[in-house]
Write a protein that holds these residues in place. Structure first.
Motif, PDB file in Angstrom:
ATOM      1  N   GLY A 560       0.848  -1.190  -0.034  1.00  0.00           N
ATOM      2  CA  GLY A 560       0.007  -0.025  -0.035  1.00  0.00           C
ATOM      3  C   GLY A 560       0.767   1.282   0.001  1.00  0.00           C
ATOM      4  N   LEU A 561       1.604   1.423  -0.887  1.00  0.00           N
ATOM      5  CA  LEU A 561       2.576   2.478  -1.018  1.00  0.00           C
ATOM      6  C   LEU A 561       2.182   3.757  -1.953  1.00  0.00           C
ATOM      7  N   THR A 562       2.167   4.919  -1.684  1.00  0.00           N
ATOM      8  CA  THR A 562       1.953   6.007  -2.337  1.00  0.00           C
ATOM      9  C   THR A 562       3.130   6.768  -2.832  1.00  0.00           C
ATOM     10  N   LEU A 563       3.511   6.789  -4.130  1.00  0.00           N
ATOM     11  CA  LEU A 563       4.757   7.184  -4.845  1.00  0.00           C
ATOM     12  C   LEU A 563       4.545   8.518  -5.440  1.00  0.00           C
ATOM     13  N   THR A 564       5.072   9.758  -5.309  1.00  0.00           N
ATOM     14  CA  THR A 564       5.086  10.992  -5.840  1.00  0.00           C
ATOM     15  C   THR A 564       6.278  11.270  -6.557  1.00  0.00           C
ATOM     16  N   LEU A 565       6.387  11.999  -7.697  1.00  0.00           N
ATOM     17  CA  LEU A 565       7.335  12.520  -8.402  1.00  0.00           C
ATOM     18  C   LEU A 565       6.898  13.890  -8.450  1.00  0.00           C
ATOM     19  N   THR A 566       7.998  14.749  -8.101  1.00  0.00           N
ATOM     20  CA  THR A 566       7.801  16.164  -8.521  1.00  0.00           C
ATOM     21  C   THR A 566       8.937  16.657  -9.638  1.00  0.00           C
ATOM     22  N   LEU A 567       8.294  16.926 -10.636  1.00  0.00           N
ATOM     23  CA  LEU A 567       9.115  17.442 -11.891  1.00  0.00           C
ATOM     24  C   LEU A 567       8.888  18.760 -12.524  1.00  0.00           C
ATOM     25  N   ASP A 570       7.129  20.588 -18.273  1.00  0.00           N
ATOM     26  CA  ASP A 570       7.336  19.945 -19.543  1.00  0.00           C
ATOM     27  C   ASP A 570       7.736  18.649 -19.403  1.00  0.00           C
ATOM     28  N   GLU A 571       8.433  18.185 -18.357  1.00  0.00           N
ATOM     29  CA  GLU A 571       8.922  16.785 -18.332  1.00  0.00           C
ATOM     30  C   GLU A 571       7.519  16.015 -17.760  1.00  0.00           C
ATOM     31  N   ALA A 572       7.012  16.646 -16.616  1.00  0.00           N
ATOM     32  CA  ALA A 572       5.802  15.735 -16.278  1.00  0.00           C
ATOM     33  C   ALA A 572       4.869  15.683 -17.156  1.00  0.00           C
ATOM     34  N   GLY A 601       6.082  27.362  -9.353  1.00  0.00           N
ATOM     35  CA  GLY A 601       7.479  27.233 -10.203  1.00  0.00           C
ATOM     36  C   GLY A 601       7.428  26.611 -11.571  1.00  0.00           C
ATOM     37  N   ASN A 602       6.411  26.439 -12.100  1.00  0.00           N
ATOM     38  CA  ASN A 602       6.279  25.393 -13.190  1.00  0.00           C
ATOM     39  C   ASN A 602       6.613  23.959 -13.043  1.00  0.00           C
ATOM     40  N   HIS A 603       6.244  23.534 -11.995  1.00  0.00           N
ATOM     41  CA  HIS A 603       6.267  22.011 -11.605  1.00  0.00           C
ATOM     42  C   HIS A 603       5.071  21.269 -11.622  1.00  0.00           C
ATOM     43  N   GLN A 604       4.948  19.991 -11.668  1.00  0.00           N
ATOM     44  CA  GLN A 604       3.863  19.213 -11.295  1.00  0.00           C
ATOM     45  C   GLN A 604       4.569  17.895 -10.372  1.00  0.00           C
ATOM     46  N   ARG A 605       3.298  17.556  -9.514  1.00  0.00           N
ATOM     47  CA  ARG A 605       3.288  16.539  -8.856  1.00  0.00           C
ATOM     48  C   ARG A 605       2.622  15.521  -9.195  1.00  0.00           C
ATOM     49  N   LEU A 606       3.329  14.067  -9.515  1.00  0.00           N
ATOM     50  CA  LEU A 606       2.605  13.072  -9.971  1.00  0.00           C
ATOM     51  C   LEU A 606       2.478  12.044  -8.984  1.00  0.00           C
ATOM     52  N   THR A 607       1.172  11.632  -8.799  1.00  0.00           N
ATOM     53  CA  THR A 607       1.031  10.477  -7.718  1.00  0.00           C
ATOM     54  C   THR A 607       0.409   9.257  -8.183  1.00  0.00           C
ATOM     55  N   LEU A 608       1.129   8.344  -7.560  1.00  0.00           N
ATOM     56  CA  LEU A 608       0.775   6.934  -8.041  1.00  0.00           C
ATOM     57  C   LEU A 608       0.657   5.936  -6.688  1.00  0.00           C
ATOM     58  N   GLU A 609      -0.102   5.121  -6.692  1.00  0.00           N
ATOM     59  CA  GLU A 609      -0.469   4.074  -5.860  1.00  0.00           C
ATOM     60  C   GLU A 609       0.140   2.542  -6.142  1.00  0.00           C
ATOM     61  N   ILE A 610       1.085   2.314  -5.354  1.00  0.00           N
ATOM     62  CA  ILE A 610       1.879   1.093  -5.634  1.00  0.00           C
ATOM     63  C   ILE A 610       1.440  -0.239  -4.677  1.00  0.00           C
ATOM     64  N   PRO A 611       0.808  -1.190  -5.142  1.00  0.00           N
ATOM     65  CA  PRO A 611       0.470  -2.278  -4.720  1.00  0.00           C
ATOM     66  C   PRO A 611       1.289  -2.778  -3.347  1.00  0.00           C
ATOM     67  N   GLY A 612       2.652  -2.953  -3.900  1.00  0.00           N
ATOM     68  CA  GLY A 612       3.452  -3.395  -2.850  1.00  0.00           C
ATOM     69  C   GLY A 612       4.851  -3.442  -3.309  1.00  0.00           C
ATOM     70  N   LEU A 613       5.775  -3.753  -2.450  1.00  0.00           N
ATOM     71  CA  LEU A 613       7.248  -3.989  -2.744  1.00  0.00           C
ATOM     72  C   LEU A 613       7.788  -5.121  -1.973  1.00  0.00           C
ATOM     73  N   ASP A 614       8.300  -6.279  -2.519  1.00  0.00           N
ATOM     74  CA  ASP A 614       9.012  -7.293  -1.831  1.00  0.00           C
ATOM     75  C   ASP A 614      10.487  -7.059  -1.872  1.00  0.00           C
ATOM     76  N   TYR A 615      11.132  -7.116  -3.193  1.00  0.00           N
ATOM     77  CA  TYR A 615      12.387  -7.073  -3.283  1.00  0.00           C
ATOM     78  C   TYR A 615      12.780  -6.042  -4.553  1.00  0.00           C
ATOM     79  N   TRP A 616      11.974  -6.149  -5.581  1.00  0.00           N
ATOM     80  CA  TRP A 616      12.115  -5.252  -6.575  1.00  0.00           C
ATOM     81  C   TRP A 616      11.020  -5.044  -7.668  1.00  0.00           C
ATOM     82  N   ASP A 617      10.679  -3.734  -7.575  1.00  0.00           N
ATOM     83  CA  ASP A 617       9.439  -3.172  -8.539  1.00  0.00           C
ATOM     84  C   ASP A 617      10.078  -2.566  -9.596  1.00  0.00           C
ATOM     85  N   LEU A 618       9.616  -2.705 -10.983  1.00  0.00           N
ATOM     86  CA  LEU A 618       9.802  -1.729 -12.307  1.00  0.00           C
ATOM     87  C   LEU A 618       8.672  -0.982 -12.371  1.00  0.00           C
ATOM     88  N   LEU A 619       8.813   0.242 -12.564  1.00  0.00           N
ATOM     89  CA  LEU A 619       7.707   1.116 -12.938  1.00  0.00           C
ATOM     90  C   LEU A 619       8.193   1.782 -14.124  1.00  0.00           C
TER      91      LEU A 619
END
Length: 624
Positions: A560-567, A570-572, A601-619
């Motif tokens: 139940g992870l919430t991941l955000t990227l601040t970019l 134009d990149e976002a 400041g011309n930025h965006q925040r992207l938010t995603l819900e990640i179901p889980g992480l054991d060893y390795w996730d690829l997004l």
């Protein structure tokens, strides 16, 4: 017969899922060339006779590109039932694909079992060099056993195999008789070497002959002392007096001799190239002319390696299509001069001080930069030996690495045998995640589910049967998603930028994120490509240290992870879609919803819900 899927269904059966098993699903080759048919081998077992439907889905990244159906009548159950799907993949290279099989039965087409595998289409192994090894060549090994060992490697999609210490002598490769004792005292059969070459070729695996670039036996050195390399005081350089080091300057007798041996390995033994080895020293050496009045020459090895690497590549290339060489940059030396040479891939044998996960990442990134990978697509292979898998009688130290035993296991050593097995397996999973999430490849796997644990390859360990299946699943994942994991044209973001961009939380509570692969945190790796950006999450929570060559704790599972990227905006806005896959689950790609928030400041925040992480996730974020 394989039919396109179009509303097919299996006949009614009372077979229950607990009475049905997919024993195996695998391609018949380590990789496929454009236009080559892909034959997927399927093994099924049921507790009672039944007719079932086999539903096959082929994927490229997150997209389904084709589906097929077969009906299977298991009338002789519980005998094992075998069948094959034959399919043709698009000719583009390099390209990895996933294959998902569902076995169904009954009017409702209820699913009895599922399985997945992968395959790729390549022009040749250097595009995706999944490197393995053979180290046993005993005369009692039958052709059938050699075939079985090659088949085991092919199940991991290993497509190029190093034959370690196969030769008669380091200065004279081809033996005078079939059976001989090698310089290390091992019994070797040249017939077994040839059987293994043929077996590897059957599975489309290239074979590389080990050949030290400057090592010679004491007897040869005694007869050719003027060919050797010496210290300033006149002492000959040697590897513990087992092998004496010879002058590799082009035009000198030794250089011509070893290049001739490389040619013989291809033309006589039948290899597809050479694994050119060195011992990591000396950096500087001197000649010792026969004429005492001649002045010794100074030999700077970092400058002498590139010419002989290029000469070796040029000598073997005309002898067989696709023939090439790999050179061992021991402990990353001298990577600056050898990375740009004509070798087929950059290869680094990893030693201290490169002891942490971040060191593995940095070695790969630096080698990619020096090799000009974004221009010539040269891949990077790490030989990172996992000492936790050393057979107990061979482990040199249970507590620390020393100068005498630099490959000894590091970090804490569990006392409980079961904990040791689990700790070694965790080390393999985390090292695999670290290397492939960094865009590299790992020389790890060998015959009989072997795992490299020592620089002397015959001291390899072995996976437990259940864990071998887990590692096969991991290597399926690496092949299936190679076009986003192993694209050498992608650019890694610096650690500080990653940490400023990515935040992870669970239930509103922040989870520590690291771009430096710190123990107790989630390691985040960001790589940018032309049409996608990858974000790899490697779980280091619950670990006491970040040493890669150590028994490892099982990472603390995160759900139940919430991941955000601040970019930048134009990149976002260029990131249109996100999907997630993990080798710790069924490996299928699942689309992840993206929410956007405009910031100052011309930025965006992207938010995603990640179901889980054991060893390795690829997004993966796909761009417009």
């Amino acid at each position: 017969m394989t039919l396109p899927l179009a509303g097919q269904a299996a006949r009614t059966s009372n077979l229950a899922p607990e009475n049905f098993t997919i024993l195996d699903l695998r391609p018949d080759q380590s990789f496929y060339r454009p236009g080559q048919p892909v034959r997927l081998r399927v093994k099924l077992q049921a507790a009672q006779p039944a007719e079932v439907g086999l539903y096959l889905k082929i994927t490229y990244l997150e997209k389904t590109i084709n589906t097929f159906f077969q009906r299977a009548n298991l009338k002789k159950a519980p005998e094992i039932f075998e069948t094959t799907f034959t399919v043709y993949l698009p000719p583009e290279t390099p390209r990895g694909y996933g294959f998902e099989l569902a076995v169904k039965t009954g009017k409702e087409a209820a699913t009895l079992a599922t399985a997945s595998t992968a395959a790729d289409v390549l022009d040749g192994w250097p595009q995706m060099p999944r490197y393995g090894f053979f180290a046993n060549f005993k005369s009692e090994e039958t052709e059938e056993e050699s075939f079985s060992r090659a088949e085991t490697l092919a199940a991991y999609h290993v497509n190029v195999v190093q034959f370690y210490d196969w030769m008669y002598r380091h200065e004279d490769f081809i033996p005078p008789a079939d059976e001989f004792i090698d310089p290390m005292g091992r019994a070797v059969s040249y017939a077994t070497v040839k059987h293994k070459i043929a077996a590897a070729h059957h599975f489309n695996m290239a074979t590389l002959a080990y050949g030290a670039v400057y090592g010679a036996t004491p007897a040869f050195w005694e007869a050719h002392q003027s060919w050797g390399m010496y210290q300033a005081d006149g002492t000959p350089y040697s590897l513990e007096r087992l092998f004496y080091l010879m002058d590799i300057s082009l035009g000198k007798p030794w250089a011509e001799n070893i290049l001739n041996q490389y040619e013989k390995a291809v033309t006589i033994a039948g290899f597809d190239g050479i694994h050119v080895d060195q011992y990591g020293y000396p950096k500087l050496a001197y000649t010792q002319p026969e004429n005492g009045e001649e002045k010794p020459e100074t030999l700077e090895l970092a400058q002498l390696f590139p010419p002989i690497i290029n000469a070796a590549a040029e000598r073997v290339a005309p002898l067989k299509p696709g023939a090439g060489v790999i050179f061992n940059a021991v402990n990353n030396w001298p990577i600056e001069t050898v990375a740009p040479t004509g070798q087929s891939a950059v290869y680094i044998e990893v030693w201290p001080p490169y002891v942490e996960y971040k060191d593995l990442h940095d070695l790969i990134i630096n080698a990619q930069r020096l090799a000009g990978s974004s221009q010539n697509h040269k891949q990077v292979i790490l030989a990172a030996y996992l000492s936790p898998f050393l057979p107990e009688g061979l482990r040199l130290s249970d507590n620390s690495a020393t100068d005498e035993a630099p490959h000894a296991v590091q970090g804490h050593v569990p006392a409980n045998p079961a904990e040791k097995v689990a700790g070694a397996e965790n080390a393999a999973l985390l090292a695999t995640a670290a290397i492939y999430a960094s865009g590299g490849f790992h020389l790890l796997l060998g015959e009989k589910n072997g795992v490299l644990a020592d620089p002397y390859y015959p001291y390899y360990g072995q996976f437990q049967p259940d864990f071998a299946l887990k590692m096969r699943h991991y290597y399926d994942f690496l092949v299936r998603y190679e076009n986003v994991l192993s694209d050498p044209t992608t650019r890694p973001l610096p650690s500080a930028e990653v940490e400023a961009t990515v935040e992870i939380s669970r239930g509103g509570e922040p989870i520590e994120v690291s771009g430096e692969a710190k123990a107790g945190q989630v390691w985040v790796l960001l790589r940018q490509g032309k049409s996608f950006t990858t974000l790899n999450l490697v779980n280091l929570q619950g670990l006491h240290d970040s040493l890669w060559n150590a028994f490892k704790e099982t990472p603390t599972p995160l759900a139940g992870l919430t991941l955000t990227l601040t970019l930048p905006e134009d990149e976002a806005t260029s990131l249109k879609k996100a999907w997630l896959a993990s080798p710790d689950g069924d490996a299928s790609a699942q689309e992840i919803a993206l929410s956007r928030e405009t910031l100052a400041g011309n930025h965006q925040r992207l938010t995603l819900e990640i179901p889980g992480l054991d060893y390795w996730d690829l997004l993966v974020f796909e761009k417009e």
